[in-house]
Motif scaffolding. Structure first.
Motif, PDB file in Angstrom:
ATOM      1  N   THR A  49      -3.053 -15.672   6.313  1.00 48.09           N
ATOM      2  CA  THR A  49      -3.044 -14.393   7.000  1.00 48.09           C
ATOM      3  C   THR A  49      -3.509 -14.600   8.424  1.00 48.09           C
ATOM      4  N   SER A  50      -3.057 -13.777   9.307  1.00 44.99           N
ATOM      5  CA  SER A  50      -3.468 -13.869  10.692  1.00 44.99           C
ATOM      6  C   SER A  50      -4.877 -13.334  10.863  1.00 44.99           C
ATOM      7  N   ASP A  51      -5.437 -13.582  12.021  1.00 44.39           N
ATOM      8  CA  ASP A  51      -6.808 -13.139  12.251  1.00 44.39           C
ATOM      9  C   ASP A  51      -6.903 -11.641  12.508  1.00 44.39           C
ATOM     10  N   TYR A  52      -5.845 -11.067  13.010  1.00 44.33           N
ATOM     11  CA  TYR A  52      -5.894  -9.663  13.384  1.00 44.33           C
ATOM     12  C   TYR A  52      -4.805  -8.900  12.648  1.00 44.33           C
ATOM     13  N   TYR A  53      -5.229  -7.998  11.826  1.00 42.02           N
ATOM     14  CA  TYR A  53      -4.285  -7.217  11.053  1.00 42.02           C
ATOM     15  C   TYR A  53      -4.978  -5.977  10.539  1.00 42.02           C
ATOM     16  N   GLY A  54      -4.180  -5.115  10.013  1.00 40.66           N
ATOM     17  CA  GLY A  54      -4.721  -3.966   9.308  1.00 40.66           C
ATOM     18  C   GLY A  54      -4.321  -4.056   7.854  1.00 40.66           C
ATOM     19  N   ILE A  55      -5.152  -3.529   7.008  1.00 39.08           N
ATOM     20  CA  ILE A  55      -4.824  -3.483   5.589  1.00 39.08           C
ATOM     21  C   ILE A  55      -5.201  -2.111   5.074  1.00 39.08           C
ATOM     22  N   GLY A  56      -4.358  -1.586   4.245  1.00 39.25           N
ATOM     23  CA  GLY A  56      -4.618  -0.224   3.810  1.00 39.25           C
ATOM     24  C   GLY A  56      -4.125   0.070   2.420  1.00 39.25           C
ATOM     25  N   TRP A  57      -4.504   1.214   1.959  1.00 45.93           N
ATOM     26  CA  TRP A  57      -4.075   1.726   0.667  1.00 45.93           C
ATOM     27  C   TRP A  57      -3.143   2.912   0.867  1.00 45.93           C
ATOM     28  N   LEU A  58      -2.036   2.876   0.172  1.00 43.49           N
ATOM     29  CA  LEU A  58      -1.093   3.976   0.145  1.00 43.49           C
ATOM     30  C   LEU A  58      -0.892   4.352  -1.315  1.00 43.49           C
ATOM     31  N   ARG A  59      -0.435   5.563  -1.522  1.00 44.00           N
ATOM     32  CA  ARG A  59      -0.199   5.992  -2.896  1.00 44.00           C
ATOM     33  C   ARG A  59       1.096   6.797  -2.968  1.00 44.00           C
ATOM     34  N   TYR A 115      -5.403   3.751  12.453  1.00 38.89           N
ATOM     35  CA  TYR A 115      -5.629   5.059  13.061  1.00 38.89           C
ATOM     36  C   TYR A 115      -4.591   6.008  12.485  1.00 38.89           C
ATOM     37  N   LYS A 116      -4.664   7.251  12.856  1.00 35.04           N
ATOM     38  CA  LYS A 116      -3.730   8.257  12.361  1.00 35.04           C
ATOM     39  C   LYS A 116      -2.298   7.784  12.553  1.00 35.04           C
ATOM     40  N   GLY A 117      -1.525   7.855  11.494  1.00 31.93           N
ATOM     41  CA  GLY A 117      -0.145   7.412  11.543  1.00 31.93           C
ATOM     42  C   GLY A 117       0.049   5.964  11.177  1.00 31.93           C
ATOM     43  N   TRP A 118      -1.012   5.274  10.758  1.00 32.37           N
ATOM     44  CA  TRP A 118      -0.901   3.850  10.467  1.00 32.37           C
ATOM     45  C   TRP A 118       0.132   3.565   9.388  1.00 32.37           C
ATOM     46  N   GLU A 119       0.266   4.513   8.462  1.00 32.70           N
ATOM     47  CA  GLU A 119       1.143   4.254   7.325  1.00 32.70           C
ATOM     48  C   GLU A 119       2.612   4.179   7.710  1.00 32.70           C
ATOM     49  N   TYR A 120       2.967   4.561   8.932  1.00 33.24           N
ATOM     50  CA  TYR A 120       4.360   4.530   9.352  1.00 33.24           C
ATOM     51  C   TYR A 120       4.754   3.205   9.996  1.00 33.24           C
ATOM     52  N   ALA A 122       2.832   9.498  -5.749  1.00 31.71           N
ATOM     53  CA  ALA A 122       2.841  10.253  -6.996  1.00 31.71           C
ATOM     54  C   ALA A 122       4.274  10.536  -7.404  1.00 31.71           C
ATOM     55  N   PRO A 123       4.529  10.767  -8.682  1.00 32.51           N
ATOM     56  CA  PRO A 123       5.898  11.044  -9.128  1.00 32.51           C
ATOM     57  C   PRO A 123       6.498  12.220  -8.377  1.00 32.51           C
ATOM     58  N   GLY A 124       7.685  11.998  -7.837  1.00 35.13           N
ATOM     59  CA  GLY A 124       8.388  13.067  -7.150  1.00 35.13           C
ATOM     60  C   GLY A 124       7.871  13.391  -5.765  1.00 35.13           C
ATOM     61  N   LYS A 125       6.930  12.603  -5.277  1.00 31.62           N
ATOM     62  CA  LYS A 125       6.367  12.864  -3.952  1.00 31.62           C
ATOM     63  C   LYS A 125       6.568  11.670  -3.036  1.00 31.62           C
ATOM     64  N   GLU A 126       6.456  11.938  -1.749  1.00 30.58           N
ATOM     65  CA  GLU A 126       6.576  10.854  -0.776  1.00 30.58           C
ATOM     66  C   GLU A 126       5.303  10.004  -0.772  1.00 30.58           C
ATOM     67  N   ARG A 127       5.492   8.778  -0.337  1.00 27.70           N
ATOM     68  CA  ARG A 127       4.345   7.887  -0.230  1.00 27.70           C
ATOM     69  C   ARG A 127       3.384   8.401   0.836  1.00 27.70           C
ATOM     70  N   GLU A 128       2.104   8.280   0.562  1.00 24.29           N
ATOM     71  CA  GLU A 128       1.065   8.820   1.442  1.00 24.29           C
ATOM     72  C   GLU A 128       0.065   7.724   1.799  1.00 24.29           C
ATOM     73  N   GLY A 129      -0.289   7.654   3.057  1.00 19.26           N
ATOM     74  CA  GLY A 129      -1.341   6.745   3.465  1.00 19.26           C
ATOM     75  C   GLY A 129      -2.687   7.316   3.068  1.00 19.26           C
ATOM     76  N   VAL A 130      -3.505   6.524   2.397  1.00 23.81           N
ATOM     77  CA  VAL A 130      -4.799   6.990   1.906  1.00 23.81           C
ATOM     78  C   VAL A 130      -5.920   6.553   2.838  1.00 23.81           C
ATOM     79  N   SER A 131      -5.967   5.260   3.113  1.00 19.28           N
ATOM     80  CA  SER A 131      -7.055   4.730   3.939  1.00 19.28           C
ATOM     81  C   SER A 131      -6.670   3.352   4.437  1.00 19.28           C
ATOM     82  N   CYS A 132      -7.256   2.959   5.578  1.00 18.51           N
ATOM     83  CA  CYS A 132      -7.011   1.616   6.095  1.00 18.51           C
ATOM     84  C   CYS A 132      -8.283   1.077   6.720  1.00 18.51           C
ATOM     85  N   ILE A 133      -8.266  -0.233   6.928  1.00 18.72           N
ATOM     86  CA  ILE A 133      -9.390  -0.903   7.576  1.00 18.72           C
ATOM     87  C   ILE A 133      -8.839  -2.009   8.460  1.00 18.72           C
TER      88      ILE A 133
END
Length: 125
Positions: free
Chosen positions: A28-38, A104-109, A40-51
Motif C-alpha cells: 500500500t502507498s504511504d498516503y491514502y484514505g480508507i473507509g467504510w461504506l454500506r 472529507y465530505k463526498g469521499w465516497e464518490y 442496504a437491500p434496495g438502497k444505494e451505497r452510502e459512505g459511513v466513515s473514513c480515515i
C-alpha cells in the motif's frame, strides 16, 4: 496488490454494539484514505466513515455521527469501525475500501482502488 478483508459482522439487537475490522495485506502507498461504506437491500451505497492514513483525520456520515467510531492500528494494518447504539436502519452489508482520496465530505464518490468483499450487519429484535 492489496487485499482487504472485513470481519465482525453479525446479528445484533437494537441498541447493541459490533466492531468491524478491515485487515489489509499486501503493498500500500504511504498516503491514502480508507473507509467504510454500506449498502442496504434496495438502497444505494452510502459512505459511513473514513480515515486518512497520513494524519488520522476522520469523517462520519450524519446518520452515524456520535454512534460509530473509526480507528486504525498501523502495526496490524487494520482499520476498525466501532458501532454502538445500533438501529435497524444500520442493517446493511458493510464494505471497506481504500483509495487516493481526501477523507472529507463526498469521499465516497472517489474511485476506490481496492475493495473488501463485505460483511453483513443485521440489527433486529
Amino acid at each position: 496488490q492489496l487485499q482487504l478483508v472485513e470481519s465482525g459482522g453479525g446479528l445484533v439487537q437494537p441498541g447493541g454494539s459490533l466492531r468491524l475490522s478491515c485487515a489489509a495485506s499486501g503493498f500500500t502507498s504511504d498516503y491514502y484514505g480508507i473507509g467504510w461504506l454500506r449498502q442496504a437491500p434496495g438502497k444505494e451505497r452510502e459512505g459511513v466513515s473514513c480515515i486518512s492514513s497520513s494524519d488520522g483525520i476522520t469523517y462520519y456520515a450524519d446518520s452515524v455521527k456520535g454512534r460509530f467510531t473509526i480507528s486504525r492500528d498501523n502495526a496490524k494494518n487494520t482499520v476498525y469501525l466501532q458501532m454502538n447504539s445500533l438501529k435497524p436502519e444500520d442493517t446493511a452489508v458493510y464494505y471497506c475500501a481504500q483509495g487516493n482520496f481526501v477523507c472529507y465530505k463526498g469521499w465516497e464518490y472517489y474511485d476506490m482502488d481496492y475493495w473488501g468483499k463485505g460483511t453483513l450487519v443485521t440489527v433486529t429484535s
